[in-house]
Design an enzyme around this catalytic site. Structure first.
Site, PDB file in Angstrom:
ATOM      1  N   LYS A 279       0.955  -1.247   0.011  1.00 54.92           N
ATOM      2  CA  LYS A 279      -0.006   0.044   0.146  1.00 54.92           C
ATOM      3  C   LYS A 279       0.983   1.306  -0.015  1.00 54.92           C
ATOM      4  O   LYS A 279       1.897   1.146   0.391  1.00 54.92           O
ATOM      5  CB  LYS A 279      -0.811   0.119   1.371  1.00 54.92           C
ATOM      6  CG  LYS A 279      -1.974  -1.078   1.243  1.00 54.92           C
ATOM      7  CD  LYS A 279      -2.750  -0.861   2.600  1.00 54.92           C
ATOM      8  CE  LYS A 279      -3.784  -1.761   2.528  1.00 54.92           C
ATOM      9  NZ  LYS A 279      -4.991  -1.803   1.589  1.00 54.92           N
ATOM     10  N   ARG A 353     -10.456 -11.566   2.066  1.00 53.90           N
ATOM     11  CA  ARG A 353     -11.104 -12.686   1.703  1.00 53.90           C
ATOM     12  C   ARG A 353     -10.355 -14.002   1.498  1.00 53.90           C
ATOM     13  O   ARG A 353     -11.258 -15.111   1.656  1.00 53.90           O
ATOM     14  CB  ARG A 353     -11.663 -12.286  -0.072  1.00 53.90           C
ATOM     15  CG  ARG A 353     -10.411 -12.185  -0.824  1.00 53.90           C
ATOM     16  CD  ARG A 353     -10.838 -11.395  -2.024  1.00 53.90           C
ATOM     17  NE  ARG A 353     -10.848  -9.711  -1.821  1.00 53.90           N
ATOM     18  CZ  ARG A 353     -11.267  -8.982  -2.784  1.00 53.90           C
ATOM     19  NH1 ARG A 353     -11.544  -9.376  -3.983  1.00 53.90           N
ATOM     20  NH2 ARG A 353     -11.176  -7.741  -2.737  1.00 53.90           N
TER      21      ARG A 353
HETATM   22  N1  BES Z   1      -8.118  -3.757   4.522  1.00 52.50           N
HETATM   23  C1  BES Z   1      -8.417  -3.486   3.132  1.00 52.50           C
HETATM   24  C2  BES Z   1      -9.541  -2.709   2.856  1.00 52.50           C
HETATM   25  C3  BES Z   1      -9.703  -1.062   3.000  1.00 52.50           C
HETATM   26  C4  BES Z   1      -8.887  -0.216   2.608  1.00 52.50           C
HETATM   27  C5  BES Z   1     -10.532  -0.837   4.131  1.00 52.50           C
HETATM   28  C6  BES Z   1      -9.071   1.004   2.863  1.00 52.50           C
HETATM   29  C7  BES Z   1     -10.696   0.292   4.708  1.00 52.50           C
HETATM   30  C8  BES Z   1      -9.849   1.406   4.035  1.00 52.50           C
HETATM   31  C9  BES Z   1      -8.297  -4.879   1.988  1.00 52.50           C
HETATM   32  O1  BES Z   1      -7.395  -5.895   2.696  1.00 52.50           O
HETATM   33  C10 BES Z   1      -7.930  -4.102   0.839  1.00 52.50           C
HETATM   34  O2  BES Z   1      -6.651  -3.945   0.576  1.00 52.50           O
HETATM   35  N2  BES Z   1      -8.380  -4.397  -0.102  1.00 52.50           N
HETATM   36  C11 BES Z   1      -8.258  -3.753  -1.523  1.00 52.50           C
HETATM   37  C12 BES Z   1      -8.642  -4.920  -2.548  1.00 52.50           C
HETATM   38  C13 BES Z   1      -8.123  -4.680  -3.856  1.00 52.50           C
HETATM   39  C14 BES Z   1      -6.895  -4.886  -3.990  1.00 52.50           C
HETATM   40  C15 BES Z   1      -9.023  -5.347  -4.885  1.00 52.50           C
HETATM   41  C16 BES Z   1      -8.700  -2.405  -1.611  1.00 52.50           C
HETATM   42  O3  BES Z   1      -9.868  -2.175  -1.409  1.00 52.50           O
HETATM   43  O4  BES Z   1      -7.969  -1.608  -2.186  1.00 52.50           O
HETATM   44 MN    MN Z   2      -5.533  -5.420   2.068  1.00 53.39          MN
END
Ligand code: BES
Ligand code: MN
Ligand code: ZN
Length: 495
Positions: A279, A353
């Protein structure tokens, strides 16, 4: 905090603070009128000077009112009388809680519970007063080197009801409110604890503690046992971390011996760096909240055990960090889930997931009456619904309706999202049964579609709490959602 219920004259209360409401147009509520009469119109006098118009949520603190034994009177604006419904009520009580915290009062009599609220009874008003006051009193300061200058804090609250025959029901509602509020507070504490404190091991220890105190059977499965179960996806995420993963299994037996349980499955990523699909740095600290689903399971288990609900509930939490490293999973890796289905991991940041799918297969062994998973699953959920509603996906409309209704009653609302077959087309892989991501479009829905491939054996709902589990900015902190929703859902199921 201690709550009790009383009826009778608010103007005679010897209290640190008596809280009364004023409608727009400077119109005092019944309890406010009683205080006004006892103080020879001192309140009317203040209102006439224009210090409080009755705008919803505005407050005014009065000292030394003649003829009234209370140390202080707190006036709270209620807005228009005709529009005084649940939202206005919650706003008014929250404003009162905030204003009370700013005083030195250690006890208070709150006369907002005696005001009629459209479509809601005394039970509801009492429960929500307890929840809002506990919300206002919540602090997280255990990581400060010095305890913050402690003003005397509120310890005893009397909730005033209009009639004597409402006291018994009010007391039960206060107890329920307190059980839920303590579950919410536990979920907040766990969420607020940073990743270096709140590790998978810490979460497991907290579950064991909770189990001991509340008679919940808790088992913590270690790496070896998780391997034996064949949870290839869960373990794939855990590979990059130095912290050992834990599969936490909690069983609350309040119902008949062989009554099928409700299973709650919470995402327990104690820190989400994104892994190799790392990230960006901005706000990455907030990914300590990525275990708020797990925290809500623990908080709900605590609430229902305190209430001794007569039903069986299983809580399952896959807990791990999502870290990059020499041993971490890489984009393109293919892993086999406990269900036997294979997954191509195209993005290591879609890890929630991956840990949930194996936990969802694991709960099949309970032949559950219903399964609800709770997860900070997708950033796209925040884009879709903002920070007000939790996203709800389900393979059963009846279960979805139950959860929506529970959210309304708990003022912890969810919104039903589609999970139509057309959306399943987004998950196609040339190398495995399916990938762990689709395109950017409808990202929350494709995440739910992924989970739906592991939940065919039971009625299932997925709550995406990415937008509701915590607040950012100046108020940064966990909200404890959706403990109240889940508690109400289970209260209703137990009835
Ligand atoms: N924990 C995150 C989701 C999230 C991100 C919640 C920001 C709240 C704020 C999750 O694990 C994630 O990183 N999801 C990705 C999925 C994508 C790679 C398809 C996302 O939402 O960017
Ligand atoms: Mn994630
Ligand atoms: Zn995550």
């Amino acid at each position: 905090m201690e709550f009790s219920i009383k009826s009778g004259s608010p103007e005679k209360q010897r209290s640190g603070c008596v809280v009364v409401g004023v409608f727009e147009g400077r119109k005092p509520s019944a309890s406010c009128q009683a205080i006004d009469a006892a103080s020879k119109s001192a309140v009317t006098e203040v209102l006439r000077k224009g210090d409080l118009e009755g705008v919803l949520g505005k407050t005014l603190l009065l000292h030394n009112l003649p003829g009234v034994p209370a140390d202080r009177i707190l006036l709270v604006g209620l807005g228009r009388e005709r529009e005084f419904g649940e939202a206005a009520y919650r706003t008014a009580v929250s404003a009162a809680a905030k204003a009370l915290k700013a005083t030195g009062a250690s006890d208070a009599t709150v006369c907002l519970t005696d005001i009629p609220v459209k479509r809601r009874d005394t039970d509801w008003k009492v429960e929500h007063a307890v929840l809002a006051i506990m919300e206002g009193a919540y602090r997280f300061d255990r990581l400060k080197s010095k305890p913050p200058e402690n003003k005397r804090s509120l310890r005893k609250v009397v909730l005033h009801v209009a009639r004597r025959n409402e006291i018994a029901a009010g007391e039960r509602a206060a107890e329920r409110g307190m059980a839920i509020a303590e579950g919410v507070a536990l979920a907040k504490d766990l969420g607020n604890l940073p990743g270096n404190h709140c590790t998978p091991t810490y979460l497991a220890e907290q579950a064991v503690e909770l189990g001991k105190r509340h008679g919940i059977k808790v088992e913590v499965l270690e790496q070896k046992e998780i391997e034996k179960l064949g949870m290839g996806c869960f373990l794939a995420v855990a590979r990059g971390s130095r912290q050992p993963p834990k599969l936490i299994v909690m069983e609350y037996h309040g119902g008949k011996r062989d009554a099928p349980p409700v299973a709650l499955v919470g995402k327990g990523i104690t820190f989400d760096t994104g892994g190799i699909s790392i990230k960006p740095a901005g706000e990455m600290d907030e990914m300590k909240f990525d275990m708020c689903g797990a925290a809500s399971v623990l908080g709900t288990m605590k609430a229902i055990a305190t209430m001794r609900l007569p039903l069986n509930v299983v809580g399952v939490i896959p807990a791990t960090e999502n870290m990059p490293g020499g041993n971490a999973i890489k984009p393109g890796d293919v892993v086999t889930t406990m269900s036997g289905q294979t997954v191509e991991i195209l993005n290591t940041d879609a890890e929630g997931r991956l840990i949930l799918c194996d936990a969802l297969t694991y709960v099949e062994k309970y032949k559950p009456a219903a399964v609800v998973n709770i997860a900070t699953l997708t950033g796209a959920m925040v884009i879709a619904l903002g920070h007000v509603a939790t996203g709800l996906f389900a393979n059963s409309d009846a279960l979805a309706r139950e959860l929506i209704a529970a959210g309304e009653n708990a003022w912890d609302r969810a919104w039903h999202m589609p999970l139509w077959d057309e959306y399943q087309d987004a998950l196609k892989s040339n190398f495995a049964d399916f990938p762990n991501i689709g395109s950017r479009a409808g990202g929350s829905i494709t995440a739910a579609c992924f989970l739906s491939r592991f939940t065919k054996a039971y009625p299932w709902a997925h709550l995406d709490i990415a937008g509701t589990a915590w607040k950012s900015g100046a108020d940064k902190g966990a909200t404890g959602r959706p403990v109240a929703l889940l508690s109400h859902f289970l209260v209703r199921r137990a009835a």
